[in-house]
Design an enzyme around this catalytic site. Structure first.
Site, PDB file in Angstrom:
ATOM      1  N   HIS A 203      42.449  36.913  21.479  1.00  0.00           N
ATOM      2  CA  HIS A 203      42.850  36.149  22.673  1.00  0.00           C
ATOM      3  C   HIS A 203      42.011  36.562  23.880  1.00  0.00           C
ATOM      4  O   HIS A 203      41.565  35.730  24.662  1.00  0.00           O
ATOM      5  CB  HIS A 203      44.319  36.391  23.014  1.00  0.00           C
TER       6      HIS A 203
ATOM      7  N   HIS B 108      44.676  38.524  36.124  1.00  0.00           N
ATOM      8  CA  HIS B 108      44.139  39.877  36.288  1.00  0.00           C
ATOM      9  C   HIS B 108      42.782  40.000  35.602  1.00  0.00           C
ATOM     10  O   HIS B 108      41.845  40.551  36.147  1.00  0.00           O
ATOM     11  CB  HIS B 108      45.133  40.886  35.695  1.00  0.00           C
ATOM     12  N   ARG B 109      42.679  39.456  34.370  1.00  0.00           N
ATOM     13  CA  ARG B 109      41.413  39.562  33.631  1.00  0.00           C
ATOM     14  C   ARG B 109      40.327  38.727  34.298  1.00  0.00           C
ATOM     15  O   ARG B 109      39.172  39.133  34.377  1.00  0.00           O
ATOM     16  CB  ARG B 109      41.621  39.117  32.172  1.00  0.00           C
TER      17      ARG B 109
ATOM     18  N   ASP C 274      41.120  47.254  29.507  1.00  0.00           N
ATOM     19  CA  ASP C 274      42.462  47.646  29.138  1.00  0.00           C
ATOM     20  C   ASP C 274      43.363  47.014  30.173  1.00  0.00           C
ATOM     21  O   ASP C 274      43.024  46.977  31.367  1.00  0.00           O
ATOM     22  CB  ASP C 274      42.623  49.165  29.114  1.00  0.00           C
TER      23      ASP C 274
ATOM     24  N   ASP D 254      52.847  36.653  28.509  1.00  0.00           N
ATOM     25  CA  ASP D 254      52.618  35.402  29.253  1.00  0.00           C
ATOM     26  C   ASP D 254      53.874  34.531  29.399  1.00  0.00           C
ATOM     27  O   ASP D 254      54.083  33.954  30.464  1.00  0.00           O
ATOM     28  CB  ASP D 254      51.494  34.575  28.600  1.00  0.00           C
TER      29      ASP D 254
HETATM   30  P1  ITT Z   1      42.232  45.765  22.750  1.00  0.00           P
HETATM   31  O1  ITT Z   1      41.688  45.681  21.376  1.00  0.00           O
HETATM   32  O2  ITT Z   1      41.270  45.158  23.752  1.00  0.00           O
HETATM   33  O3  ITT Z   1      42.677  47.139  23.143  1.00  0.00           O
HETATM   34  P2  ITT Z   1      45.061  45.069  23.105  1.00  0.00           P
HETATM   35  O4  ITT Z   1      45.877  43.920  22.578  1.00  0.00           O
HETATM   36  O5  ITT Z   1      45.458  46.463  22.721  1.00  0.00           O
HETATM   37  O6  ITT Z   1      43.528  44.784  22.786  1.00  0.00           O
HETATM   38  P3  ITT Z   1      45.407  45.863  25.907  1.00  0.00           P
HETATM   39  O7  ITT Z   1      45.630  47.252  25.469  1.00  0.00           O
HETATM   40  O8  ITT Z   1      44.390  45.605  26.958  1.00  0.00           O
HETATM   41  O9  ITT Z   1      45.107  44.895  24.666  1.00  0.00           O
HETATM   42  O10 ITT Z   1      46.723  45.188  26.474  1.00  0.00           O
HETATM   43  C1  ITT Z   1      47.967  45.737  26.215  1.00  0.00           C
HETATM   44  C2  ITT Z   1      48.990  44.675  26.069  1.00  0.00           C
HETATM   45  O11 ITT Z   1      49.249  44.101  27.370  1.00  0.00           O
HETATM   46  C3  ITT Z   1      48.649  43.491  25.170  1.00  0.00           C
HETATM   47  O12 ITT Z   1      48.886  43.753  23.818  1.00  0.00           O
HETATM   48  C4  ITT Z   1      49.601  42.433  25.713  1.00  0.00           C
HETATM   49  O13 ITT Z   1      50.899  42.635  25.209  1.00  0.00           O
HETATM   50  C5  ITT Z   1      49.611  42.762  27.209  1.00  0.00           C
HETATM   51  N1  ITT Z   1      48.631  41.911  27.907  1.00  0.00           N
HETATM   52  C6  ITT Z   1      47.369  42.219  28.271  1.00  0.00           C
HETATM   53  N2  ITT Z   1      46.785  41.184  28.880  1.00  0.00           N
HETATM   54  C7  ITT Z   1      47.684  40.186  28.881  1.00  0.00           C
HETATM   55  C8  ITT Z   1      47.689  38.838  29.323  1.00  0.00           C
HETATM   56  O14 ITT Z   1      46.626  38.295  29.889  1.00  0.00           O
HETATM   57  N3  ITT Z   1      48.783  38.116  29.160  1.00  0.00           N
HETATM   58  C9  ITT Z   1      49.873  38.630  28.579  1.00  0.00           C
HETATM   59  N4  ITT Z   1      49.964  39.874  28.098  1.00  0.00           N
HETATM   60  C10 ITT Z   1      48.887  40.647  28.248  1.00  0.00           C
END
Ligand code: ITT
Length: 194
Positions: A12, A177-178, A69, A152
């Site tokens: 995603h 944020h991203r 992150d 989300d």
């Molecule tokens: P990586 O492989 O990049 O680490 P990840 O799924 O572990 O992928 P993160 O640690 O950056 O991603 O994010 C932690 C959690 O925060 C992610 O699993 C989501 O539940 C939530 N999150 C991050 N960005 C989000 C977004 O844009 N919308 C909704 N939830 C989000």
């Protein structure tokens, strides 16, 4: 076009970044370099996790790369789930498990304020740079919408009356944020190319 390897296992996030940077950079995925393992993220803060992920992949492939992150910080929960957002409801939990746990934790709580925070760590020409994006908002008491991922369906950004999951990718990817952290990354990369 400049190539950058995005150190994420999250499809995603890859889709979102590719959409945000379309026409400006070629974003390579870990799939493109045949990397199928988990990247360690064992640091105590979002910023240090982003740096840890970027360094790990940079050491393996020696390519310019970045990692992000992200986490959801809820005011009434003293910033939780924060750096633990992915595994808030336990190891191997689903997005739905996390959302259910958050709904429970905020039951009867009047303060619904929360923020999503992303830190991008970029390693380019062996130098490290970080970029932060924050979006403030509030947590709904029930999920709404089916688009996006993670929290989300529960998060309504300030100034809007729909969750990220209701508004759809096109709008989310301009205000999230991203998106904010990525805009800083792109601005920085463009100054380097001048
Ligand atoms: P990586 O492989 O990049 O680490 P990840 O799924 O572990 O992928 P993160 O640690 O950056 O991603 O994010 C932690 C959690 O925060 C992610 O699993 C989501 O539940 C939530 N999150 C991050 N960005 C989000 C977004 O844009 N919308 C909704 N939830 C989000």
């Amino acid at each position: 076009m400049k190539k950058l390897l995005f150190a994420t296992n999250n499809k995603h996030k890859l889709d979102e970044i590719q959409q945000i940077t379309a026409g400006k950079f070629e974003i390579l995925s870990l799939n493109d370099v045949n990397f199928m393992e988990e990247i360690p993220e064992t640091s105590p803060t979002i910023e240090e996790n982003a740096i840890q992920k970027a360094r790990f992949i940079h050491e393996r492939f020696l390519l310019d790369c970045f990692a992000d992150d992200s986490g959801l910080e809820v005011e009434a929960l003293n910033g939780a789930p924060g750096v633990y957002s992915a595994r808030y409801a336990g190891e191997q939990c689903s997005y739905q498990d996390n959302n259910s746990k958050l709904i429970g934790a905020l039951q009867n709580q009047a303060n619904r304020k929360a923020r999503f925070r992303t830190v991008i760590a970029l390693i380019i020409d062996n130098q490290l740079f970080t970029f932060e994006g924050v979006v403030e908002g509030k947590i709904e008491s029930q999920p709404h919408g089916v688009e996006g991922f993670g929290y989300d369906p529960l998060f309504v950004p300030d100034g809007f009356d729909q969750t990220f999951a209701q508004m759809g990718a096109a709008l989310k990817n301009t205000i999230s944020h991203r998106a904010l952290a990525t805009t800083k990354l792109i601005t920085f990369l463009s100054t380097l190319e001048d």
